[in-house]
Design a protein around this motif. Structure first.
Motif, short mmCIF file in Angstrom:
data_model
loop_
_atom_site.label_atom_id
_atom_site.label_comp_id
_atom_site.label_asym_id
_atom_site.label_seq_id
_atom_site.Cartn_x
_atom_site.Cartn_y
_atom_site.Cartn_z
N GLY A 92 -4.23 -18.35 9.35
CA GLY A 92 -3.07 -17.48 9.51
C GLY A 92 -1.80 -18.25 9.80
O GLY A 92 -0.72 -17.93 9.29
N HIS A 93 -1.90 -19.29 10.61
CA HIS A 93 -0.72 -20.13 10.91
C HIS A 93 -0.24 -20.85 9.65
O HIS A 93 0.96 -21.01 9.44
N ARG A 94 -1.17 -21.29 8.80
CA ARG A 94 -0.79 -21.98 7.56
C ARG A 94 -0.25 -21.00 6.51
O ARG A 94 0.69 -21.30 5.80
N ALA A 95 -0.87 -19.83 6.41
CA ALA A 95 -0.54 -18.89 5.33
C ALA A 95 0.74 -18.11 5.59
O ALA A 95 1.44 -17.74 4.65
N SER A 96 1.06 -17.86 6.84
CA SER A 96 2.21 -17.02 7.16
C SER A 96 3.42 -17.86 7.54
O SER A 96 3.30 -18.85 8.25
N THR A 128 4.39 -17.13 17.35
CA THR A 128 3.51 -18.08 16.67
C THR A 128 4.14 -19.45 16.49
O THR A 128 3.51 -20.35 15.95
N SER A 129 5.38 -19.63 16.95
CA SER A 129 6.00 -20.96 16.86
C SER A 129 5.51 -21.86 17.98
O SER A 129 5.75 -23.06 17.96
#
Length: 134
Positions: A92-96, A128-129
């Protein structure tokens, strides 16, 4: 395909893929137009119109009531875009590209007579940062 359930005379559909909520000045437009397409496709096909469609692929929480009709036959479709049930995974961190995500749910009450008050959000925002300490 939708998971369909009738609750107190209200037809609910649950789908994974749906519309996005939109952004900035356009927030809600994509969701509204997606619901509008569902409504008119069902009218043209002479099929039952769902009362609520809940989707969750994009996880930007939003809800919208689309109301339209033909002659004296009016209907409303309530669209719910649900948040995630969990914090983002490594994927999710990579995709979004988003800097924040929402986690939680909507509560949609359906009274015995079919009345539906506005949905209630039970959710919180995660930045998410920053790394999530678990």
């Amino acid at each position: 395909k939708a998971l369909k359930l009738n609750i107190n005379g209200r037809l609910f559909w649950w789908l994974h893929h749906g519309a996005t909520a939109g952004d900035g000045a356009n927030i809600g437009n994509a969701h509204k137009n997606w619901l509008k397409n569902k409504f008119w496709n069902k009218i043209l096909a002479k099929e039952e119109i769902p009362d609520v469609i809940s989707t969750g692929h994009v996880h930007h929480p939003n809800w919208y009531d689309y109301v339209a009709g033909v002659g004296n036959n009016w209907a409303r479709i309530r669209g719910l875009i649900t948040p995630s049930w969990q914090a983002p995974t490594r994927y999710g961190h990579r995709a979004s590209k988003d800097k924040a995500t929402w986690v939680g749910m909507w509560v949609q009450e359906v009274k015995a007579d079919g009345q539906m008050p506005d949905p209630v959000p039970l959710m919180h925002k995660i930045d998410t940062s920053k790394p999530l300490l678990v």
